[in-house]
Design an enzyme around this catalytic site. Structure first.
Site, PDB file in Angstrom:
ATOM      1  N   THR A  98     -53.050  -9.918   6.880  1.00 19.42           N
ATOM      2  CA  THR A  98     -52.413 -11.115   7.416  1.00 19.42           C
ATOM      3  C   THR A  98     -50.941 -11.053   7.033  1.00 19.42           C
ATOM      4  O   THR A  98     -50.585 -11.152   5.860  1.00 19.42           O
ATOM      5  CB  THR A  98     -53.062 -12.385   6.846  1.00 19.42           C
ATOM      6  OG1 THR A  98     -54.425 -12.419   7.260  1.00 19.42           O
ATOM      7  CG2 THR A  98     -52.355 -13.640   7.361  1.00 19.42           C
ATOM      8  N   LYS A 173     -54.143 -15.781  13.671  1.00 21.85           N
ATOM      9  CA  LYS A 173     -54.592 -15.842  12.274  1.00 21.85           C
ATOM     10  C   LYS A 173     -53.865 -16.954  11.528  1.00 21.85           C
ATOM     11  O   LYS A 173     -54.469 -17.667  10.718  1.00 21.85           O
ATOM     12  CB  LYS A 173     -54.370 -14.498  11.568  1.00 21.85           C
ATOM     13  CG  LYS A 173     -54.759 -14.495  10.072  1.00 21.85           C
ATOM     14  CD  LYS A 173     -56.248 -14.794   9.832  1.00 21.85           C
ATOM     15  CE  LYS A 173     -56.581 -14.986   8.348  1.00 21.85           C
ATOM     16  NZ  LYS A 173     -56.727 -13.753   7.593  1.00 21.85           N
TER      17      LYS A 173
END
Lengths: 294, 294
Positions: A98, A173
């Protein structure tokens, strides 16, 4: 034309079980990890261990990276001995970390200049989902590259969606972390009101989870929060890293996110008390602090 | 000893289908509604229609009330021609409205003085759950009264939990609204960030709903919010009534609920624009207003 040789760089809480699932699915897997000892369990399962990210990429049609922060993925892909030095034209690099959408777009462009495909494909579902192979995977990049890589992604995840061009996976995300963070606050405020009103929060969780106010967080982390079990799961420090990326991305588009900003401040209270390595369900402790209970 | 004769007062969006499910389960049902026309569909299904709440109670072993606010339930139970004038000692009154825990305790005490049992039993699951008989029901009151009334509750709900003494059902319902309200904010901030970052929010909802950030709200109301379908479901005006009760109850115990307070302010923006009769998914419009989009 089917993918047979897969590489995996970054064998942490998420990457380790994800690489293991690629082995179980029958792929020939080459791995590398900054701390070499973490590669040993994968070697026992049949993985080859490479001496550098470049070597992983030179042996793989698809190379996954799963590390912590933007600078980590830039280093293993673009740095000395990095993936870009070993990857052949026509091969694919997939980053499951991420990181900032801008980082994903940079990697896409740098790799595209060498004829190497790139997907940003961060995941959700925690260590439990990583082990079970049931992760949600949100992929950004070229559709043809996504289609070609899909069999490898299917070894690790259950809900796998091509959400748009390069960077879109990271955007989604970040949206996931926005929703998850506020669902945690929902859980914490409900537990706080329940407790301080003298009602058993375990009974509250049982019935609220079954109705329109139910969530994954309430169902899975609510009971741990009520029991005072703050073992991670997903650590406060990592959530704060992600919420930092969220608020940076939101600032770039001037998107007010008042709830997410509040969630970040509550986790800040925990970090200030050296509780950054607790699981995110410790947000209930921030509400106890607000209420003068601790 | 099994309950056969049941009364139902308040035949609105929730009460109407709940009473219909009692009829379908084989109970002899007597109904009353302030606006008499709303009793007609129930009469067609076989319900007797009474001339007052007192008459309903005089014909029933268990009498349900399902109205809007504290003053409404006080009027139909304690007011002239109210339930308390007709209910026999040993009978049971069950209020399914969402009202203040203090109101539930008052009703419990006033009815107990006449030998009448009382449960506060608010529900969650919306008109969909009311029709399907799958409501979550959170009941406060005496355990023996709960056990005796359970077969009637089972005709209307699926997850039915005795959460504590009188008032505890309302406390848990307020916790439910805390969690639901913040889950709506989670949905709205995720959609806002996604849209303003140029990514398709429908794809975001698909993948985020499948992971650890999933919720009932995201799954069921997210698609409506993205499509600009603001038909209620559950109206902003009613949510604000409930969040008012939440913040009042939180104030009594000095429980800081910063996220819930924020949610209330965002719905205030919608009410200020005469959108109180929209469904709660319209919270996405409050974020658009914050971002200068409307």
């Amino acid at each position: 034309m089917a993918i047979e040789r897969v590489g995996f760089i970054g064998l942490g809480i998420m990457g380790g079980p994800m690489a293991a699932n690629l082995l179980r699915a029958g792929f020939a897997v080459t791995v590398w990890n900054r701390t070499a000892a973490k590669a040993e369990p994968l070697a026992e399962l049949g993985a080859a261990v490479a001496g550098s990210p470049a070597e992983v990429a030179s042996r793989s049609e698809v190379t996954f990276t799963c590390v912590t922060a933007s600078r980590d993925v830039e280093e293993v892909v673009l740095g000395p001995g990095g993936v870009i030095e070993g990857a052949a034209a026509g091969s694919i690099v997939i980053d499951c970390s991420t990181v900032a959408p801008a980082t994903a777009r940079l990697l896409y462009e740098r790799l595209a200049a060498r004829g190497i495909g790139f997907l940003d494909a961060p995941v959700s579902g925690g260590d439990v989902g990583a082990k079970a192979g049931t992760l949600a995977i949100m992929a950004g990049g070229d559709a043809a590259v996504f289609e070609r890589a899909l069999p490898a992604l299917q070894a690790m995840g259950k809900t796998i969606v091509h959400v748009g061009p390069a960077g879109a996976g990271q955007v989604v995300k970040l949206c996931n972390q926005v929703a998850g963070g506020l669902n945690l606050l929902a859980m914490a405020e409900a537990i706080s009101l329940c407790r301080r009103s003298g009602v058993d929060p375990a009974k509250m969780l049982e019935v609220v989870s079954a109705g329109a106010a139910g969530s994954w967080m309430l169902q899975h982390l609510g009971p741990r929060a009520v029991a005072g079990d703050f073992a991670p799961g997903f650590m406060v420090d990592l959530m704060q890293k992600d919420l930092g990326l969220v608020l940076e991305a939101a600032h770039e588009t001037h998107t007010p996110l008042p709830g997410t900003a509040l969630v970040r401040q509550l986790f800040e209270m925990l970090q200030a008390r050296d509780r950054g390595r607790d699981g995110t369900q410790a947000i209930v402790e921030a509400l106890r602090l607000l209420a003068g209970e601790a």
